[in-house]
Scaffold this motif. Structure first.
Motif, mmCIF file in Angstrom:
data_model
loop_
_atom_site.group_PDB
_atom_site.id
_atom_site.type_symbol
_atom_site.label_atom_id
_atom_site.label_comp_id
_atom_site.label_asym_id
_atom_site.label_seq_id
_atom_site.Cartn_x
_atom_site.Cartn_y
_atom_site.Cartn_z
ATOM 1 N N HIS A 73 -2.182 33.642 -68.323
ATOM 2 C CA HIS A 73 -1.713 33.872 -69.694
ATOM 3 C C HIS A 73 -2.091 32.707 -70.612
ATOM 4 O O HIS A 73 -2.475 32.905 -71.766
ATOM 5 C CB HIS A 73 -0.201 34.068 -69.708
ATOM 6 N N THR A 74 -1.981 31.496 -70.085
ATOM 7 C CA THR A 74 -2.338 30.318 -70.873
ATOM 8 C C THR A 74 -3.808 30.349 -71.270
ATOM 9 O O THR A 74 -4.163 30.148 -72.436
ATOM 10 C CB THR A 74 -2.048 29.034 -70.075
ATOM 11 N N GLY A 101 -7.906 36.074 -82.830
ATOM 12 C CA GLY A 101 -6.815 36.748 -83.516
ATOM 13 C C GLY A 101 -6.196 37.901 -82.754
ATOM 14 O O GLY A 101 -5.497 38.729 -83.341
ATOM 15 N N GLU A 102 -6.422 37.965 -81.447
ATOM 16 C CA GLU A 102 -5.893 39.060 -80.639
ATOM 17 C C GLU A 102 -4.852 38.573 -79.633
ATOM 18 O O GLU A 102 -4.721 39.119 -78.542
ATOM 19 C CB GLU A 102 -7.017 39.780 -79.894
ATOM 20 N N ALA A 103 -4.093 37.549 -79.998
ATOM 21 C CA ALA A 103 -3.167 36.934 -79.053
ATOM 22 C C ALA A 103 -2.140 37.928 -78.515
ATOM 23 O O ALA A 103 -1.883 37.987 -77.312
ATOM 24 C CB ALA A 103 -2.463 35.747 -79.699
ATOM 25 N N GLU A 104 -1.530 38.715 -79.396
ATOM 26 C CA GLU A 104 -0.489 39.650 -78.954
ATOM 27 C C GLU A 104 -1.073 40.737 -78.060
ATOM 28 O O GLU A 104 -0.511 41.067 -77.004
ATOM 29 C CB GLU A 104 0.193 40.280 -80.171
ATOM 30 N N LEU A 123 -8.146 31.337 -75.285
ATOM 31 C CA LEU A 123 -9.375 32.026 -75.671
ATOM 32 C C LEU A 123 -9.218 32.748 -77.003
ATOM 33 O O LEU A 123 -10.193 32.926 -77.743
ATOM 34 C CB LEU A 123 -9.777 33.030 -74.589
ATOM 35 N N CYS A 124 -8.007 33.162 -77.325
ATOM 36 C CA CYS A 124 -7.778 33.899 -78.576
ATOM 37 C C CYS A 124 -7.932 33.009 -79.812
ATOM 38 O O CYS A 124 -8.426 33.465 -80.842
ATOM 39 C CB CYS A 124 -6.376 34.522 -78.578
ATOM 40 N N TRP A 125 -7.497 31.751 -79.719
ATOM 41 C CA TRP A 125 -7.514 30.936 -80.933
ATOM 42 C C TRP A 125 -8.620 29.880 -80.953
ATOM 43 O O TRP A 125 -8.984 29.392 -82.022
ATOM 44 C CB TRP A 125 -6.155 30.270 -81.167
#
Length: 236
Positions: free
Chosen positions: A92-93, A170-173, A98-100
């Motif tokens: 998860h980390t 921008g796809e963290a959620e 990778l998202c930001w």
């Protein structure tokens, strides 16, 4: 640190971040040095002064990405004593990072790009880390007896890396949900029954948040500032 050295570090970071943004938007084969230099607001000649060619620049992006990803992974690993939960938290980390962080994201993709030489260094390190955590889980009695270590290691690495390569900024959620779904389906086959109810497939919030926050102090955080260089070793 002298002013000239500080300026050189900032220039190199700008080049790597600009390259990562172009590699992230295009791909390795399509990216051009002229696009990267324009993104960095410098001449192609200035870029060549630091990097001989596109492959050398790509290698530098991959190297920075690996260091950032492994430091974040290590931060999560050290805060989770149970190995199967640690494996979940680390995944998860890395996915949130990778998202930001465009450098981490671009570096992972470059490392898996079949058109490049000397790739898959992160993949090999991740494979070794997953295997070590599963072996530890077996030693501690938390891994189900029927689990075949090599087969499960390959499955986890393939699934998590595959999701990771598809991540966009921008796809963290959405990414958190994807990894949660993966572990919801996978953990019941890994853990002994008495442990399963204590595992959180969504990751331990405080662990993941801390590890990602630590990474925000690295050179390619969104609010980038100059600070000491950091290094990272593999998990385990």
């Amino acid at each position: 640190m002298g002013l000239q050295q500080e300026r050189a570090i900032r220039t190199r970071r700008l080049m790597l971040k600009s390259a990562a943004e172009v590699f992230d938007r295009e791909d390795y084969a399509s990216a051009r040095l002229s696009d990267i230099s324009a993104r960095a607001n410098m001449s192609t000649g200035a870029l060549h002064f630091h990097f001989a060619n596109k492959e050398e620049l790509a290698q530098a992006v991959v190297s920075e990405a690996r260091g950032t990803l492994w430091l974040a992974a290590r931060s999560a690993y050290e805060r989770t004593p149970e190995p199967l939960q640690a494996l979940t938290d680390v995944s998860h980390t890395l996915s949130q990072l990778l998202c930001w962080d465009v450098v981490s994201r671009s570096g992972l993709r470059l490392d898996n790009d079949r058109s490049r030489r000397g790739r898959e260094r992160f993949l090999h390190g991740w494979h070794a880390s997953v295997r070590r955590l599963l072996e530890r889980a077996r030693q501690e009695g938390s891994l189900a007896k029927q689990v075949h270590l090599q087969a499960v290691t390959c499955a986890i690495v393939a699934a998590t890396t595959g999701i990771g390569v598809l991540i966009k900024g921008g796809e963290a959620e959405r990414t958190r949900l994807a990894f949660t779904g993966f572990w919801q389906g996978f953990l019941p086959g890994l853990a002994v029954p008495e442990l399963l109810g204590r595992l959180n497939p969504g990751g331990t919030d405080e662990v993941v948040e801390y590890a990602v926050a630590v990474s925000r102090y690295l050179p390619f955080a969104p609010d980038e500032t100059v600070g000491p260089e950091r290094t990272a070793s593999g998990v385990g």
